[in-house]
Design an enzyme around this catalytic site. Structure first.
Site, mmCIF file in Angstrom:
data_model
loop_
_atom_site.group_PDB
_atom_site.id
_atom_site.type_symbol
_atom_site.label_atom_id
_atom_site.label_comp_id
_atom_site.label_asym_id
_atom_site.label_seq_id
_atom_site.Cartn_x
_atom_site.Cartn_y
_atom_site.Cartn_z
ATOM 1 N N ASP A 18 0.835 -1.205 0.000
ATOM 2 C CA ASP A 18 0.000 0.000 0.000
ATOM 3 C C ASP A 18 0.871 1.258 0.000
ATOM 4 O O ASP A 18 1.940 1.263 0.603
ATOM 5 C CB ASP A 18 -0.900 -0.025 1.261
ATOM 6 C CG ASP A 18 -2.074 0.923 1.136
ATOM 7 O OD1 ASP A 18 -2.288 1.483 0.036
ATOM 8 O OD2 ASP A 18 -2.777 1.105 2.138
ATOM 9 N N HIS A 35 3.204 3.310 -8.918
ATOM 10 C CA HIS A 35 3.041 1.879 -9.233
ATOM 11 C C HIS A 35 4.305 1.328 -9.900
ATOM 12 O O HIS A 35 4.722 0.212 -9.634
ATOM 13 C CB HIS A 35 1.829 1.667 -10.135
ATOM 14 C CG HIS A 35 0.522 2.030 -9.480
ATOM 15 N ND1 HIS A 35 0.220 1.697 -8.184
ATOM 16 C CD2 HIS A 35 -0.574 2.706 -9.937
ATOM 17 C CE1 HIS A 35 -0.986 2.148 -7.874
ATOM 18 N NE2 HIS A 35 -1.486 2.767 -8.922
ATOM 19 N N LEU A 129 11.423 -20.652 -3.684
ATOM 20 C CA LEU A 129 10.326 -19.770 -3.250
ATOM 21 C C LEU A 129 9.098 -19.883 -4.163
ATOM 22 O O LEU A 129 9.239 -19.921 -5.384
ATOM 23 C CB LEU A 129 10.866 -18.338 -3.283
ATOM 24 C CG LEU A 129 9.896 -17.198 -3.063
ATOM 25 C CD1 LEU A 129 9.394 -17.203 -1.616
ATOM 26 C CD2 LEU A 129 10.565 -15.862 -3.383
HETATM 27 C C1 FPP Z 1 -1.502 0.194 -3.450
HETATM 28 O O1 FPP Z 1 -1.123 1.528 -3.582
HETATM 29 C C2 FPP Z 1 -0.985 -0.626 -4.514
HETATM 30 C C3 FPP Z 1 -1.741 -1.225 -5.486
HETATM 31 C C4 FPP Z 1 -3.196 -1.071 -5.591
HETATM 32 C C5 FPP Z 1 -1.154 -2.043 -6.541
HETATM 33 C C6 FPP Z 1 0.133 -2.766 -6.262
HETATM 34 C C7 FPP Z 1 0.709 -3.122 -7.574
HETATM 35 C C8 FPP Z 1 2.019 -3.120 -7.915
HETATM 36 C C9 FPP Z 1 3.109 -2.797 -6.970
HETATM 37 C C10 FPP Z 1 2.445 -3.401 -9.321
HETATM 38 C C11 FPP Z 1 2.110 -4.710 -9.947
HETATM 39 C C12 FPP Z 1 2.364 -5.932 -9.157
HETATM 40 C C13 FPP Z 1 3.238 -6.948 -9.428
HETATM 41 C C14 FPP Z 1 3.193 -8.200 -8.597
HETATM 42 C C15 FPP Z 1 4.233 -6.883 -10.488
HETATM 43 P P1 FPP Z 1 -2.251 2.636 -3.695
HETATM 44 O O2 FPP Z 1 -2.358 3.023 -5.118
HETATM 45 O O3 FPP Z 1 -3.520 2.145 -3.092
HETATM 46 O O4 FPP Z 1 -1.609 3.768 -2.850
HETATM 47 P P2 FPP Z 1 -2.366 4.930 -2.056
HETATM 48 O O5 FPP Z 1 -3.138 4.270 -0.952
HETATM 49 O O6 FPP Z 1 -1.224 5.750 -1.552
HETATM 50 O O7 FPP Z 1 -3.223 5.645 -3.047
#
Ligand code: FPP
Length: 248
Positions: A18, A35, A129
């Site tokens: 997050d 991201h 893993l």
């Molecule tokens: C949360 O941050 C993160 C996500 C919703 C997506 C996580 C995805 C990745 C890291 C990339 C793809 C994954 C892989 C396995 C390659 P948020 O956008 O909710 O952050 P915020 O709460 O600060 O808005």
């Protein structure tokens, strides 16, 4: 389901990644940059998990609730997952990493579904893993799908209602065959599970770290593993010290 041992290294660590959006906002950048940087943190975390000797690393990459985000951001997240698999699959395979996907794959776009299935198929027999990617995943949806699958067996006469117990339901979940997470980490200081592994988290240790996901690093991960080591897991029984005092 869980073994009742206290282990120095958790067998299964699950992470709610997050804070990508906040990381980008704090730098005046569009959320997509957060991201992108988040994918680099994924790479570093996978390497660190292998180094630590962890058996399963589950990453919450896209939740069934993330469909509420703007279409451009959804497309960006899908694109990042696709490019991660295209770019990193060969190396992960060489490193003997197995990939498994959990979540509702039936309602995913064909191109995403077939890429995810190709990653699973290519790495099926790998033995180091296991990286579990939770994609289009929601725990309530997972439990409802497992219940529907048991109900279909009852309707067809293959099972009696009285055959249904926790183990049978567990075996119909997307995580069938995997150990429950010993440790669930959420980054960015938020302290909730957000529909992640609700069934499997029954005895998980929960850890909330302030770092935003793009800042998550090997050092932060290893510090979390160190804190885990100090936790006394009782699984409804006595602490190991009390059990020893009672002659167990
Ligand atoms: C949360 O941050 C993160 C996500 C919703 C997506 C996580 C995805 C990745 C890291 C990339 C793809 C994954 C892989 C396995 C390659 P948020 O956008 O909710 O952050 P915020 O709460 O600060 O808005």
């Amino acid at each position: 389901m869980s073994t009742a041992e206290n282990r120095a290294v958790p067998e299964h660590v699950a992470i709610i990644m997050d804070g990508n959006g906040r990381w980008a906002n704090a730098r005046g950048l569009p959320r997509t940059f957060g991201h992108r940087k988040g994918v680099e943190a994924v790479r570093e975390t996978v390497r660190a998990a292998a180094e630590a000797g962890i058996g399963y690393l589950t990453l919450f990459a896209f939740s069934s609730e993330n469909w509420r985000r703007p279409e451009a951001e959804i497309n960006d997240l899908f694109g990042l997952l696709k490019s991660f698999i295209r770019r990193d699959l060969a190396e992960l395979h060489r490193e003997n990493v197995r990939i498994r996907i959990i979540g509702d794959r039936a309602s995913l776009r064909d191109d995403i579904r077939s890429l995810l299935e190709e990653a699973e198929e290519t790495t099926r027999n790998n033995t180091s893993l296991t990286v579990v990617i939770a994609f289009n995943y929601g725990a309530r949806d997972e439990i409802a799908r497992a219940a529907a699958s048991l109900a279909a067996d009852v309707a067809a006469g293959r099972l009696q209602p009285s055959d249904i117990d926790a183990q049978r339901l567990n075996d119909r979940l997307d995580t069938a065959g995997m150990p429950d997470p010993d440790l669930i980490i959420r980054t960015s200081g938020e302290e909730r599970l957000s529909n992640f592994l609700l069934w499997q988290a029954a005895y998980s240790e929960l850890m909330f770290v302030p770092d935003l996901w793009p800042d998550f690093s090997r050092d932060v991960f290893f510090a979390a593993l160190e804190r885990f080591r100090a936790r006394d897991r009782r699984f409804g029984g006595l602490s190991s010290a009390k059990a020893a005092a009672n002659g167990a």
